[in-house]
Design a protein around this motif. Structure first.
Motif, PDB file in Angstrom:
ATOM      1  N   GLY A  97       0.855  -1.393   0.001  1.00  0.00           N
ATOM      2  CA  GLY A  97       0.038   0.062   0.160  1.00  0.00           C
ATOM      3  C   GLY A  97       1.053   1.213   0.050  1.00  0.00           C
ATOM      4  O   GLY A  97       1.570   1.195  -0.880  1.00  0.00           O
ATOM      5  N   SER A  98       0.678   2.228   1.089  1.00  0.00           N
ATOM      6  CA  SER A  98       1.325   3.332   0.994  1.00  0.00           C
ATOM      7  C   SER A  98       2.616   3.315   2.006  1.00  0.00           C
ATOM      8  O   SER A  98       3.077   4.504   2.290  1.00  0.00           O
ATOM      9  N   GLU A  99       2.988   2.173   2.148  1.00  0.00           N
ATOM     10  CA  GLU A  99       4.307   2.078   3.116  1.00  0.00           C
ATOM     11  C   GLU A  99       5.418   2.728   2.367  1.00  0.00           C
ATOM     12  O   GLU A  99       5.721   2.504   1.141  1.00  0.00           O
ATOM     13  N   GLU A 100       6.247   3.527   3.207  1.00  0.00           N
ATOM     14  CA  GLU A 100       7.481   4.045   2.751  1.00  0.00           C
ATOM     15  C   GLU A 100       8.789   3.398   3.299  1.00  0.00           C
ATOM     16  O   GLU A 100       8.775   3.176   4.495  1.00  0.00           O
ATOM     17  N   ASN A 101       9.935   3.374   2.554  1.00  0.00           N
ATOM     18  CA  ASN A 101      11.089   2.941   3.150  1.00  0.00           C
ATOM     19  C   ASN A 101      11.484   3.892   4.201  1.00  0.00           C
ATOM     20  O   ASN A 101      11.612   4.929   3.914  1.00  0.00           O
ATOM     21  N   GLY A 102      11.863   3.144   5.391  1.00  0.00           N
ATOM     22  CA  GLY A 102      12.389   3.926   6.607  1.00  0.00           C
ATOM     23  C   GLY A 102      11.224   4.640   7.207  1.00  0.00           C
ATOM     24  O   GLY A 102      11.622   5.144   8.531  1.00  0.00           O
ATOM     25  N   ARG A 103       9.907   4.458   7.143  1.00  0.00           N
ATOM     26  CA  ARG A 103       9.088   4.685   7.930  1.00  0.00           C
ATOM     27  C   ARG A 103       8.234   3.510   8.659  1.00  0.00           C
ATOM     28  O   ARG A 103       8.433   3.562   9.835  1.00  0.00           O
ATOM     29  N   GLU A 104       7.449   2.512   7.713  1.00  0.00           N
ATOM     30  CA  GLU A 104       7.107   1.644   8.556  1.00  0.00           C
ATOM     31  C   GLU A 104       8.415   0.394   8.296  1.00  0.00           C
ATOM     32  O   GLU A 104       8.134  -0.086   9.496  1.00  0.00           O
ATOM     33  N   TYR A 105       8.875   0.256   7.520  1.00  0.00           N
ATOM     34  CA  TYR A 105      10.221  -0.695   7.691  1.00  0.00           C
ATOM     35  C   TYR A 105      11.248  -0.026   7.076  1.00  0.00           C
ATOM     36  O   TYR A 105      11.029   0.952   6.023  1.00  0.00           O
ATOM     37  N   HIS A 106      12.406  -0.765   7.046  1.00  0.00           N
ATOM     38  CA  HIS A 106      13.462  -0.667   6.194  1.00  0.00           C
ATOM     39  C   HIS A 106      13.580  -1.804   5.250  1.00  0.00           C
ATOM     40  O   HIS A 106      13.705  -3.038   5.790  1.00  0.00           O
ATOM     41  N   PHE A 107      13.162  -1.434   4.101  1.00  0.00           N
ATOM     42  CA  PHE A 107      12.983  -2.638   3.047  1.00  0.00           C
ATOM     43  C   PHE A 107      14.437  -3.007   2.490  1.00  0.00           C
ATOM     44  O   PHE A 107      14.987  -2.135   2.214  1.00  0.00           O
ATOM     45  N   THR A 108      14.673  -4.286   2.615  1.00  0.00           N
ATOM     46  CA  THR A 108      16.121  -4.594   2.167  1.00  0.00           C
ATOM     47  C   THR A 108      16.042  -5.965   1.099  1.00  0.00           C
ATOM     48  O   THR A 108      14.895  -6.472   1.323  1.00  0.00           O
ATOM     49  N   THR A 109      17.015  -6.231   0.979  1.00  0.00           N
ATOM     50  CA  THR A 109      17.222  -7.538   0.109  1.00  0.00           C
ATOM     51  C   THR A 109      17.433  -8.738   0.961  1.00  0.00           C
ATOM     52  O   THR A 109      18.254  -8.588   1.928  1.00  0.00           O
ATOM     53  N   ARG A 110      17.331  -9.952   0.480  1.00  0.00           N
ATOM     54  CA  ARG A 110      17.848 -11.241   1.294  1.00  0.00           C
ATOM     55  C   ARG A 110      19.330 -11.288   1.517  1.00  0.00           C
ATOM     56  O   ARG A 110      19.638 -11.412   2.758  1.00  0.00           O
ATOM     57  N   GLU A 111      20.042 -10.988   0.525  1.00  0.00           N
ATOM     58  CA  GLU A 111      21.626 -10.799   0.552  1.00  0.00           C
ATOM     59  C   GLU A 111      21.865  -9.615   1.710  1.00  0.00           C
ATOM     60  O   GLU A 111      22.716 -10.220   2.532  1.00  0.00           O
ATOM     61  N   GLU A 112      21.697  -8.655   1.521  1.00  0.00           N
ATOM     62  CA  GLU A 112      21.788  -7.532   2.592  1.00  0.00           C
ATOM     63  C   GLU A 112      21.529  -7.937   4.023  1.00  0.00           C
ATOM     64  O   GLU A 112      22.178  -7.749   4.998  1.00  0.00           O
ATOM     65  N   PHE A 113      20.274  -8.485   3.810  1.00  0.00           N
ATOM     66  CA  PHE A 113      19.729  -8.938   5.435  1.00  0.00           C
ATOM     67  C   PHE A 113      20.596 -10.016   5.985  1.00  0.00           C
ATOM     68  O   PHE A 113      20.918  -9.960   7.230  1.00  0.00           O
ATOM     69  N   GLU A 114      21.109 -11.070   5.156  1.00  0.00           N
ATOM     70  CA  GLU A 114      21.906 -12.216   5.540  1.00  0.00           C
ATOM     71  C   GLU A 114      23.331 -11.594   6.102  1.00  0.00           C
ATOM     72  O   GLU A 114      23.869 -12.144   6.808  1.00  0.00           O
ATOM     73  N   ARG A 115      23.924 -10.502   5.110  1.00  0.00           N
ATOM     74  CA  ARG A 115      25.033  -9.872   5.874  1.00  0.00           C
ATOM     75  C   ARG A 115      24.887  -9.427   7.211  1.00  0.00           C
ATOM     76  O   ARG A 115      25.575  -9.253   7.812  1.00  0.00           O
ATOM     77  N   MET A 116      23.849  -8.760   7.320  1.00  0.00           N
ATOM     78  CA  MET A 116      23.577  -7.965   8.708  1.00  0.00           C
ATOM     79  C   MET A 116      23.638  -9.120   9.763  1.00  0.00           C
ATOM     80  O   MET A 116      23.982  -8.953  10.629  1.00  0.00           O
ATOM     81  N   VAL A 117      22.802 -10.268   9.496  1.00  0.00           N
ATOM     82  CA  VAL A 117      22.757 -11.412  10.477  1.00  0.00           C
ATOM     83  C   VAL A 117      24.166 -11.536  10.775  1.00  0.00           C
ATOM     84  O   VAL A 117      24.614 -11.756  11.754  1.00  0.00           O
ATOM     85  N   ALA A 118      24.923 -11.993   9.695  1.00  0.00           N
ATOM     86  CA  ALA A 118      26.292 -12.257   9.874  1.00  0.00           C
ATOM     87  C   ALA A 118      27.204 -11.459  10.756  1.00  0.00           C
ATOM     88  O   ALA A 118      27.915 -11.771  11.511  1.00  0.00           O
ATOM     89  N   ALA A 119      26.874 -10.150  10.414  1.00  0.00           N
ATOM     90  CA  ALA A 119      27.553  -8.972  11.320  1.00  0.00           C
ATOM     91  C   ALA A 119      27.158  -8.898  12.698  1.00  0.00           C
ATOM     92  O   ALA A 119      27.691  -8.176  13.287  1.00  0.00           O
ATOM     93  N   GLY A 120      25.939  -9.735  12.896  1.00  0.00           N
ATOM     94  CA  GLY A 120      25.563  -9.574  14.381  1.00  0.00           C
ATOM     95  C   GLY A 120      24.913  -8.185  14.589  1.00  0.00           C
ATOM     96  O   GLY A 120      24.759  -7.661  15.574  1.00  0.00           O
ATOM     97  N   ASP A 121      24.142  -7.682  13.529  1.00  0.00           N
ATOM     98  CA  ASP A 121      23.316  -6.463  13.684  1.00  0.00           C
ATOM     99  C   ASP A 121      21.948  -6.597  14.097  1.00  0.00           C
ATOM    100  O   ASP A 121      21.483  -5.358  14.615  1.00  0.00           O
TER     101      ASP A 121
END
Ligand code: ADP
Ligand code: 5GP
Length: 219
Positions: free
Chosen positions: A43-67
């Protein structure tokens, strides 16, 4: 003074976002943690407002970095709370609201047992289905499979209600908002020790301070 971490979980469509939005207009000093997710904006969701929308690759990188403080796979997408959200709320001197699923909530309860957990229940499966349908119509993405899978998942998630400190039924919105507000204010009172302070001022307790002051007038 340390901020309070509120964990809020509810089956999708129970009205959690609606409740949290109203709560924040009534209670000051509440920050909302913006999660990371790999799902597409709705719907009207915006990046940085409801969620930070990201890719699976970036998410997995953040998991590995302990973020992440916690993360989970929900309905085929990753969702996670960044550790930095806690630091941000602490620096701002605010309490933090985490809107996370039951898997994430268990992780936070283990890591931070002082967190205050709240579960929101829909009044019935019929009402939940109606809310899911209304929302998807409003967002112009009606998918029968999505609605059915969210209803099935709701039944599973409801079993976790007893692991939470508080639970409320979101039937009449105003009442549910009032209950959420009462929980937040009560927990702030507990943290600040105000109950004890107020109790010491009660005349039926008649503290030694009170007796001593009265005694000086009797001399
Ligand atoms: P969630 O964040 O739990 O997935 P939403 O806040 O998006 O759910 O609410 C789902 C739908 O139900 C929305 O259309 C919302 O307007 C509606 N809704 C929420 N709470 C109530 C309520 N107490 N009574 C009627 N409709 C509600
Ligand atoms: P939605 O896609 O409807 O916004 O959210 C789906 C589910 O993911 C909801 O139950 C919501 O609480 C959960 N969710 C949102 N953010 C997070 C998060 O950071 N971590 C976890 N574990 N769940 C989340």
């Amino acid at each position: 003074m340390a901020g309070i971490l509120f964990i809020i979980s509810a089956p999708s469509g129970s009205g959690k976002s609606t409740l949290v939005a109203q709560l924040r207009t009534l209670v000051a000093g509440l920050e909302f943690s913006i999660s990371y997710t790999t799902r597409a904006p709705r719907g009207s969701e915006e990046n940085g407002r409801e969620y930070h929308f990201t890719t699976r690759e970036e998410f997995e990188r953040m998991v590995a970095a302990g973020d992440f403080l916690e993360w989970a796979e929900v309905f085929g997408n990753y969702y996670g709370t960044a550790v930095s959200a806690l630091d941000h709320a602490k620096e701002a001197g605010k309490d933090l609201l985490l809107d996370i699923d039951v898997q994430g909530a268990v992780q936070v309860m283990r890591k931070l047992p002082e967190a205050v957990s709240i579960f929101i229940l829909p009044p019935s499966p019929q009402v939940l289905e109606m809310r899911l349908r209304n929302r998807s119509e409003a967002e112009q993405v009606t998918s029968e499979t999505v609605i059915k899978s969210r209803l099935a998942e709701a039944k599973n998630e409801l079993k976790q209600v007893w692991d939470y400190k508080y639970a409320l039924v979101n039937d009449v919105l105003d009442q549910a908002v009032a209950e959420m507000r009462a929980i937040v204010l009560t927990e702030r009172g507990v943290r600040d020790g105000v109950q004890g302070v107020a109790a010491d001022c009660r005349t039926d307790v008649a503290s030694s301070k009170l007796r001593a002051a009265l005694g000086t007038f009797e001399r």
